[in-house]
Design a protein around this motif. Structure first.
Motif, PDB file in Angstrom:
ATOM      1  N   SER A 197     -14.492  -1.539   6.044  1.00  0.00           N
ATOM      2  CA  SER A 197     -14.861  -1.907   4.674  1.00  0.00           C
ATOM      3  C   SER A 197     -13.610  -1.944   3.806  1.00  0.00           C
ATOM      4  O   SER A 197     -12.663  -1.175   4.025  1.00  0.00           O
ATOM      5  N   LEU A 198     -13.624  -2.825   2.833  1.00  0.00           N
ATOM      6  CA  LEU A 198     -12.487  -2.913   1.901  1.00  0.00           C
ATOM      7  C   LEU A 198     -12.336  -1.608   1.139  1.00  0.00           C
ATOM      8  O   LEU A 198     -11.215  -1.160   0.892  1.00  0.00           O
ATOM      9  N   ALA A 199     -13.450  -0.966   0.785  1.00  0.00           N
ATOM     10  CA  ALA A 199     -13.379   0.299   0.042  1.00  0.00           C
ATOM     11  C   ALA A 199     -12.588   1.339   0.830  1.00  0.00           C
ATOM     12  O   ALA A 199     -11.710   2.013   0.282  1.00  0.00           O
ATOM     13  N   ASN A 200     -12.866   1.472   2.134  1.00  0.00           N
ATOM     14  CA  ASN A 200     -12.118   2.430   2.960  1.00  0.00           C
ATOM     15  C   ASN A 200     -10.661   2.020   3.092  1.00  0.00           C
ATOM     16  O   ASN A 200      -9.763   2.862   3.061  1.00  0.00           O
ATOM     17  N   LEU A 201     -10.428   0.737   3.242  1.00  0.00           N
ATOM     18  CA  LEU A 201      -9.067   0.228   3.377  1.00  0.00           C
ATOM     19  C   LEU A 201      -8.238   0.580   2.150  1.00  0.00           C
ATOM     20  O   LEU A 201      -7.100   1.044   2.256  1.00  0.00           O
ATOM     21  N   LEU A 202      -8.811   0.367   0.969  1.00  0.00           N
ATOM     22  CA  LEU A 202      -8.082   0.637  -0.271  1.00  0.00           C
ATOM     23  C   LEU A 202      -7.937   2.129  -0.534  1.00  0.00           C
ATOM     24  O   LEU A 202      -6.932   2.576  -1.062  1.00  0.00           O
ATOM     25  N   GLN A 203      -8.942   2.904  -0.165  1.00  0.00           N
ATOM     26  CA  GLN A 203      -8.904   4.340  -0.427  1.00  0.00           C
ATOM     27  C   GLN A 203      -7.978   5.085   0.535  1.00  0.00           C
ATOM     28  O   GLN A 203      -7.231   5.964   0.127  1.00  0.00           O
ATOM     29  N   HIS A 204      -8.025   4.718   1.828  1.00  0.00           N
ATOM     30  CA  HIS A 204      -7.300   5.488   2.836  1.00  0.00           C
ATOM     31  C   HIS A 204      -6.084   4.776   3.414  1.00  0.00           C
ATOM     32  O   HIS A 204      -5.264   5.408   4.074  1.00  0.00           O
ATOM     33  N   GLY A 205      -5.968   3.481   3.228  1.00  0.00           N
ATOM     34  CA  GLY A 205      -4.878   2.713   3.812  1.00  0.00           C
ATOM     35  C   GLY A 205      -5.247   2.218   5.197  1.00  0.00           C
ATOM     36  O   GLY A 205      -6.055   2.834   5.895  1.00  0.00           O
ATOM     37  N   PRO A 206      -4.661   1.097   5.615  1.00  0.00           N
ATOM     38  CA  PRO A 206      -5.058   0.471   6.877  1.00  0.00           C
ATOM     39  C   PRO A 206      -4.713   1.257   8.137  1.00  0.00           C
ATOM     40  O   PRO A 206      -5.275   0.998   9.190  1.00  0.00           O
ATOM     41  N   SER A 207      -3.814   2.247   8.049  1.00  0.00           N
ATOM     42  CA  SER A 207      -3.486   3.013   9.251  1.00  0.00           C
ATOM     43  C   SER A 207      -4.409   4.215   9.436  1.00  0.00           C
ATOM     44  O   SER A 207      -4.308   4.920  10.440  1.00  0.00           O
ATOM     45  N   ALA A 208      -5.314   4.444   8.492  1.00  0.00           N
ATOM     46  CA  ALA A 208      -6.279   5.541   8.620  1.00  0.00           C
ATOM     47  C   ALA A 208      -7.316   5.193   9.689  1.00  0.00           C
ATOM     48  O   ALA A 208      -7.573   4.017   9.959  1.00  0.00           O
ATOM     49  N   PRO A 209      -7.923   6.204  10.306  1.00  0.00           N
ATOM     50  CA  PRO A 209      -8.932   5.943  11.337  1.00  0.00           C
ATOM     51  C   PRO A 209     -10.263   5.495  10.722  1.00  0.00           C
ATOM     52  O   PRO A 209     -11.141   6.302  10.439  1.00  0.00           O
ATOM     53  N   MET A 210     -10.381   4.208  10.489  1.00  0.00           N
ATOM     54  CA  MET A 210     -11.611   3.668   9.874  1.00  0.00           C
ATOM     55  C   MET A 210     -12.037   2.366  10.518  1.00  0.00           C
ATOM     56  O   MET A 210     -13.125   1.883  10.264  1.00  0.00           O
ATOM     57  N   TRP A 211     -11.183   1.797  11.356  1.00  0.00           N
ATOM     58  CA  TRP A 211     -11.488   0.510  11.974  1.00  0.00           C
ATOM     59  C   TRP A 211     -12.464   0.721  13.126  1.00  0.00           C
ATOM     60  O   TRP A 211     -12.266   1.574  13.969  1.00  0.00           O
ATOM     61  N   ARG A 212     -13.508  -0.086  13.156  1.00  0.00           N
ATOM     62  CA  ARG A 212     -14.524   0.002  14.207  1.00  0.00           C
ATOM     63  C   ARG A 212     -14.438  -1.231  15.099  1.00  0.00           C
ATOM     64  O   ARG A 212     -14.575  -2.350  14.607  1.00  0.00           O
ATOM     65  N   PRO A 213     -14.213  -1.025  16.395  1.00  0.00           N
ATOM     66  CA  PRO A 213     -14.231  -2.176  17.311  1.00  0.00           C
ATOM     67  C   PRO A 213     -15.615  -2.818  17.299  1.00  0.00           C
ATOM     68  O   PRO A 213     -16.621  -2.105  17.320  1.00  0.00           O
ATOM     69  N   VAL A 214     -15.682  -4.131  17.247  1.00  0.00           N
ATOM     70  CA  VAL A 214     -16.992  -4.783  17.191  1.00  0.00           C
ATOM     71  C   VAL A 214     -17.786  -4.555  18.472  1.00  0.00           C
ATOM     72  O   VAL A 214     -18.999  -4.611  18.454  1.00  0.00           O
ATOM     73  N   ARG A 215     -17.104  -4.263  19.572  1.00  0.00           N
ATOM     74  CA  ARG A 215     -17.819  -4.012  20.824  1.00  0.00           C
ATOM     75  C   ARG A 215     -18.342  -2.594  20.927  1.00  0.00           C
ATOM     76  O   ARG A 215     -19.290  -2.336  21.646  1.00  0.00           O
ATOM     77  N   ASP A 216     -17.704  -1.654  20.226  1.00  0.00           N
ATOM     78  CA  ASP A 216     -18.082  -0.244  20.339  1.00  0.00           C
ATOM     79  C   ASP A 216     -18.025   0.393  18.954  1.00  0.00           C
ATOM     80  O   ASP A 216     -17.049   1.040  18.596  1.00  0.00           O
ATOM     81  N   PRO A 217     -19.080   0.196  18.144  1.00  0.00           N
ATOM     82  CA  PRO A 217     -19.039   0.647  16.754  1.00  0.00           C
ATOM     83  C   PRO A 217     -18.977   2.164  16.573  1.00  0.00           C
ATOM     84  O   PRO A 217     -18.642   2.643  15.505  1.00  0.00           O
ATOM     85  N   ASP A 218     -19.298   2.927  17.635  1.00  0.00           N
ATOM     86  CA  ASP A 218     -19.233   4.380  17.505  1.00  0.00           C
ATOM     87  C   ASP A 218     -17.803   4.899  17.613  1.00  0.00           C
ATOM     88  O   ASP A 218     -17.504   6.020  17.227  1.00  0.00           O
ATOM     89  N   LEU A 219     -16.920   4.066  18.145  1.00  0.00           N
ATOM     90  CA  LEU A 219     -15.509   4.411  18.266  1.00  0.00           C
ATOM     91  C   LEU A 219     -14.819   4.031  16.960  1.00  0.00           C
ATOM     92  O   LEU A 219     -15.039   2.945  16.431  1.00  0.00           O
ATOM     93  N   VAL A 220     -14.012   4.922  16.439  1.00  0.00           N
ATOM     94  CA  VAL A 220     -13.257   4.632  15.217  1.00  0.00           C
ATOM     95  C   VAL A 220     -11.775   4.747  15.547  1.00  0.00           C
ATOM     96  O   VAL A 220     -11.338   5.734  16.118  1.00  0.00           O
ATOM     97  N   THR A 221     -11.012   3.692  15.204  1.00  0.00           N
ATOM     98  CA  THR A 221      -9.575   3.716  15.476  1.00  0.00           C
ATOM     99  C   THR A 221      -8.786   3.716  14.188  1.00  0.00           C
ATOM    100  O   THR A 221      -9.259   3.344  13.154  1.00  0.00           O
TER     101      THR A 221
END
Length: 198
Positions: free
Chosen positions: A174-198
């Protein structure tokens, strides 16, 4: 553009894409990485045949490693920003376009590949590795982000017969997480495995 609504939507989208790129730009120095203002190219046209193209909202360059050291890894990402101005299905339909670009081999008219000159995917002429694909979701609140993420996952499940999702990292945040935590924070979810957060 003469339609005021279209202008408003285009300006809003352009600002959100810029805001996304600025998040990467601001985050890079915190991690000893390099991302400069001109390391974002808007709407780069990538042909996929039959007059169609994959056109990301931005192509982003991001170098890992100490600033001034050119030996660091260069990451590239196709960035797709969704502000909920299109339905979830239309957003998810972008995945097959990138899959098509991943395997698209242009053939000049009247010519066939030879052993000396084998067929080469179009993307290999431009990139050493296929860029990551990042979906940045905004404008719908948490429930809307989840709905759009579900649509991306459903489309990704239909692409399992290709190597695309094995070869290419496809992430959503989400853009909100991106702006709040920065893109290197663990918030990205692989579209194949949404339970995994990178």
């Amino acid at each position: 553009m003469s339609d005021p609504t279209a202008v408003r939507l285009w300006v809003g989208h352009t600002l959100t894409v810029t805001e996304t790129a600025l998040a990467f730009l601001e985050d890079a120095p915190r991690h000893g990485a390099l991302c400069r203002p001109l390391d974002r190219l808007p709407e780069v046209h990538h042909p996929i045949g039959s007059g169609e193209a994959a056109i990301p909202d931005a192509l982003l360059y991001y170098r890992l490693g100490p600033v001034g050291d050119d030996s660091g890894s260069m990451l590239r990402a196709f960035v797709e920003v969704d502000r909920a101005t299109m339905g979830p299905e239309r957003l998810a339909a972008k995945l097959p376009s990138y899959q098509h670009f991943h395997c698209y081999v242009p053939t000049p008219p009247g010519r066939r590949p030879t052993i000396q000159e084998p067929a080469l995917e179009e993307w290999r002429r431009h990139y050493p590795l296929f860029p990551r694909l990042l979906f940045v979701l905004d404008g719908t609140g948490l429930a809307g982000v989840e709905t759009r993420g579900s649509s991306l996952r459903a489309t990704a499940a239909q692409l399992t017969t290709s190597h695309f999702l094995n070869d290419v990292t496809v992430l959503a945040a989400s853009l909100a997480n991106l702006l709040q935590h920065g893109p290197s924070a663990p918030m990205w979810r692989p579209v194949r495995d949404p339970d995994l957060v990178t």
